[in-house]
Design a protein around this motif. Structure first.
Motif, PDB file in Angstrom:
ATOM      1  N   ALA A  79       0.847  -1.190   0.000  1.00  0.00           N
ATOM      2  CA  ALA A  79       0.000   0.000   0.000  1.00  0.00           C
ATOM      3  C   ALA A  79       0.888   1.248   0.000  1.00  0.00           C
ATOM      4  O   ALA A  79       1.842   1.352   0.767  1.00  0.00           O
ATOM      5  N   GLY A  80       0.611   2.164  -0.898  1.00  0.00           N
ATOM      6  CA  GLY A  80       1.354   3.417  -0.980  1.00  0.00           C
ATOM      7  C   GLY A  80       2.552   3.368  -1.911  1.00  0.00           C
ATOM      8  O   GLY A  80       3.177   4.395  -2.174  1.00  0.00           O
ATOM      9  N   ASP A  81       2.917   2.193  -2.419  1.00  0.00           N
ATOM     10  CA  ASP A  81       4.046   2.090  -3.341  1.00  0.00           C
ATOM     11  C   ASP A  81       3.657   2.628  -4.716  1.00  0.00           C
ATOM     12  O   ASP A  81       2.509   2.498  -5.157  1.00  0.00           O
ATOM     13  N   THR A  82       4.622   3.211  -5.411  1.00  0.00           N
ATOM     14  CA  THR A  82       4.428   3.703  -6.777  1.00  0.00           C
ATOM     15  C   THR A  82       5.620   3.277  -7.622  1.00  0.00           C
ATOM     16  O   THR A  82       6.695   2.963  -7.089  1.00  0.00           O
ATOM     17  N   LEU A  83       5.428   3.311  -8.914  1.00  0.00           N
ATOM     18  CA  LEU A  83       6.536   3.001  -9.801  1.00  0.00           C
ATOM     19  C   LEU A  83       7.649   4.040  -9.664  1.00  0.00           C
ATOM     20  O   LEU A  83       8.824   3.728  -9.771  1.00  0.00           O
ATOM     21  N   TRP A  84       7.246   5.296  -9.373  1.00  0.00           N
ATOM     22  CA  TRP A  84       8.239   6.346  -9.203  1.00  0.00           C
ATOM     23  C   TRP A  84       9.070   6.095  -7.944  1.00  0.00           C
ATOM     24  O   TRP A  84      10.276   6.348  -7.922  1.00  0.00           O
ATOM     25  N   GLY A  85       8.428   5.576  -6.911  1.00  0.00           N
ATOM     26  CA  GLY A  85       9.156   5.225  -5.686  1.00  0.00           C
ATOM     27  C   GLY A  85      10.134   4.087  -5.936  1.00  0.00           C
ATOM     28  O   GLY A  85      11.273   4.100  -5.447  1.00  0.00           O
ATOM     29  N   TYR A  86       9.690   3.094  -6.713  1.00  0.00           N
ATOM     30  CA  TYR A  86      10.583   2.001  -7.077  1.00  0.00           C
ATOM     31  C   TYR A  86      11.744   2.526  -7.926  1.00  0.00           C
ATOM     32  O   TYR A  86      12.877   2.080  -7.777  1.00  0.00           O
ATOM     33  N   ALA A  87      11.453   3.467  -8.807  1.00  0.00           N
ATOM     34  CA  ALA A  87      12.500   4.051  -9.645  1.00  0.00           C
ATOM     35  C   ALA A  87      13.533   4.753  -8.778  1.00  0.00           C
ATOM     36  O   ALA A  87      14.737   4.632  -9.008  1.00  0.00           O
ATOM     37  N   ASP A  88      13.058   5.484  -7.758  1.00  0.00           N
ATOM     38  CA  ASP A  88      13.970   6.187  -6.859  1.00  0.00           C
ATOM     39  C   ASP A  88      14.856   5.201  -6.109  1.00  0.00           C
ATOM     40  O   ASP A  88      16.041   5.442  -5.882  1.00  0.00           O
ATOM     41  N   PHE A  90      15.356   1.682  -6.934  1.00  0.00           N
ATOM     42  CA  PHE A  90      16.007   0.606  -7.679  1.00  0.00           C
ATOM     43  C   PHE A  90      16.684   1.014  -8.983  1.00  0.00           C
ATOM     44  O   PHE A  90      17.401   0.216  -9.572  1.00  0.00           O
ATOM     45  N   ALA A  91      16.458   2.226  -9.464  1.00  0.00           N
ATOM     46  CA  ALA A  91      17.046   2.628 -10.752  1.00  0.00           C
ATOM     47  C   ALA A  91      18.567   2.677 -10.631  1.00  0.00           C
ATOM     48  O   ALA A  91      19.113   3.197  -9.670  1.00  0.00           O
ATOM     49  N   PRO A  92      19.272   2.131 -11.619  1.00  0.00           N
ATOM     50  CA  PRO A  92      20.737   2.154 -11.574  1.00  0.00           C
ATOM     51  C   PRO A  92      21.269   3.552 -11.870  1.00  0.00           C
ATOM     52  O   PRO A  92      20.569   4.396 -12.424  1.00  0.00           O
ATOM     53  N   ASP A  93      22.507   3.751 -11.496  1.00  0.00           N
ATOM     54  CA  ASP A  93      23.150   5.028 -11.782  1.00  0.00           C
ATOM     55  C   ASP A  93      23.158   5.255 -13.292  1.00  0.00           C
ATOM     56  O   ASP A  93      23.435   4.349 -14.062  1.00  0.00           O
ATOM     57  N   GLY A  94      22.852   6.465 -13.695  1.00  0.00           N
ATOM     58  CA  GLY A  94      22.855   6.799 -15.115  1.00  0.00           C
ATOM     59  C   GLY A  94      21.519   6.594 -15.795  1.00  0.00           C
ATOM     60  O   GLY A  94      21.353   6.960 -16.948  1.00  0.00           O
ATOM     61  N   MET A  95      20.542   5.992 -15.112  1.00  0.00           N
ATOM     62  CA  MET A  95      19.213   5.799 -15.695  1.00  0.00           C
ATOM     63  C   MET A  95      18.250   6.717 -14.963  1.00  0.00           C
ATOM     64  O   MET A  95      18.187   6.695 -13.731  1.00  0.00           O
ATOM     65  N   SER A  96      17.522   7.496 -15.729  1.00  0.00           N
ATOM     66  CA  SER A  96      16.573   8.412 -15.098  1.00  0.00           C
ATOM     67  C   SER A  96      15.381   7.633 -14.552  1.00  0.00           C
ATOM     68  O   SER A  96      15.120   6.495 -14.954  1.00  0.00           O
ATOM     69  N   GLU A  97      14.658   8.261 -13.635  1.00  0.00           N
ATOM     70  CA  GLU A  97      13.469   7.620 -13.065  1.00  0.00           C
ATOM     71  C   GLU A  97      12.433   7.369 -14.145  1.00  0.00           C
ATOM     72  O   GLU A  97      11.761   6.332 -14.148  1.00  0.00           O
ATOM     73  N   GLN A  98      12.319   8.303 -15.077  1.00  0.00           N
ATOM     74  CA  GLN A  98      11.347   8.150 -16.164  1.00  0.00           C
ATOM     75  C   GLN A  98      11.699   6.933 -17.029  1.00  0.00           C
ATOM     76  O   GLN A  98      10.810   6.154 -17.400  1.00  0.00           O
ATOM     77  N   GLU A  99      12.970   6.741 -17.323  1.00  0.00           N
ATOM     78  CA  GLU A  99      13.389   5.580 -18.108  1.00  0.00           C
ATOM     79  C   GLU A  99      13.108   4.281 -17.347  1.00  0.00           C
ATOM     80  O   GLU A  99      12.663   3.296 -17.927  1.00  0.00           O
ATOM     81  N   PHE A 100      13.344   4.299 -16.031  1.00  0.00           N
ATOM     82  CA  PHE A 100      13.097   3.111 -15.216  1.00  0.00           C
ATOM     83  C   PHE A 100      11.609   2.773 -15.201  1.00  0.00           C
ATOM     84  O   PHE A 100      11.222   1.620 -15.370  1.00  0.00           O
ATOM     85  N   VAL A 101      10.767   3.802 -15.012  1.00  0.00           N
ATOM     86  CA  VAL A 101       9.317   3.578 -14.992  1.00  0.00           C
ATOM     87  C   VAL A 101       8.870   3.024 -16.349  1.00  0.00           C
ATOM     88  O   VAL A 101       8.059   2.096 -16.416  1.00  0.00           O
ATOM     89  N   SER A 102       9.401   3.551 -17.437  1.00  0.00           N
ATOM     90  CA  SER A 102       9.049   3.049 -18.769  1.00  0.00           C
ATOM     91  C   SER A 102       9.461   1.591 -18.926  1.00  0.00           C
ATOM     92  O   SER A 102       8.725   0.776 -19.499  1.00  0.00           O
ATOM     93  N   GLU A 103      10.640   1.264 -18.410  1.00  0.00           N
ATOM     94  CA  GLU A 103      11.124  -0.116 -18.477  1.00  0.00           C
ATOM     95  C   GLU A 103      10.211  -1.060 -17.686  1.00  0.00           C
ATOM     96  O   GLU A 103       9.865  -2.143 -18.146  1.00  0.00           O
ATOM     97  N   VAL A 104       9.803  -0.641 -16.490  1.00  0.00           N
ATOM     98  CA  VAL A 104       8.921  -1.463 -15.653  1.00  0.00           C
ATOM     99  C   VAL A 104       7.561  -1.627 -16.326  1.00  0.00           C
ATOM    100  O   VAL A 104       6.995  -2.724 -16.348  1.00  0.00           O
ATOM    101  N   ARG A 105       7.026  -0.555 -16.889  1.00  0.00           N
ATOM    102  CA  ARG A 105       5.732  -0.630 -17.575  1.00  0.00           C
ATOM    103  C   ARG A 105       5.814  -1.585 -18.757  1.00  0.00           C
ATOM    104  O   ARG A 105       4.903  -2.393 -18.977  1.00  0.00           O
ATOM    105  N   SER A 106       6.898  -1.505 -19.509  1.00  0.00           N
ATOM    106  CA  SER A 106       7.073  -2.391 -20.661  1.00  0.00           C
ATOM    107  C   SER A 106       7.217  -3.844 -20.216  1.00  0.00           C
ATOM    108  O   SER A 106       6.610  -4.739 -20.801  1.00  0.00           O
ATOM    109  N   LEU A 107       7.997  -4.080 -19.185  1.00  0.00           N
ATOM    110  CA  LEU A 107       8.237  -5.428 -18.683  1.00  0.00           C
ATOM    111  C   LEU A 107       6.950  -6.076 -18.167  1.00  0.00           C
ATOM    112  O   LEU A 107       6.733  -7.267 -18.321  1.00  0.00           O
TER     113      LEU A 107
END
Length: 131
Positions: A79-88, A90-107
């Protein structure tokens, strides 16, 4: 009319042929240096072909390449989790949060970036992730 005549060999000639064949039966062939080199080269090339076929069959090049993604990590949305929170988180160095969210949505084949509590989603396990 044409008639064929068979050539009849004298008895001594038949015996000489049989003796020569029996003498050859015990002869063992030895490969020359050149022959051994050729056989070794052919065996090596055959081994390379088999190895290449196995690598392609089992998709080992992508695993050896180390080009980013490993196996995705499956987690249950709290409860309360968001893809943006996961991006913040779990996203690797050099990958923006937006790119991470797009990757998760695609996956996960998500049409929107919204997730609900109890939903199972996969996050890409990227090298260099800041957990």
């Amino acid at each position: 009319m044409h008639t064929e005549t068979a050539t009849v060999l004298p008895f001594s000639q038949h015996r000489d042929e049989r003796a020569a064949q029996s003498d050859r039966a015990g002869v063992r062939l030895k490969a020359t240096r050149r022959g051994r080199v050729v056989l070794t080269a052919l065996a090596f090339l055959l081994g390379l072909l088999v190895a290449a076929a196995l690598l392609l069959m089992f998709e080992v090049p992508s695993a050896l390449a180390g080009g980013g993604a490993e196996e995705p990590v499956t987690l249950t949305v709290e409860a309360g989790d968001t893809l943006w929170g996961y991006a913040d988180e779990f996203a690797p160095d050099g990958m923006s949060e937006q790119e991470f969210v797009s990757e998760v949505r695609s996956l996960n084949h998500l049409t929107t970036p919204r997730v609900t509590a109890g939903q199972l989603i996969e996050l890409p396990a990227l090298e260099g992730a800041s957990h």
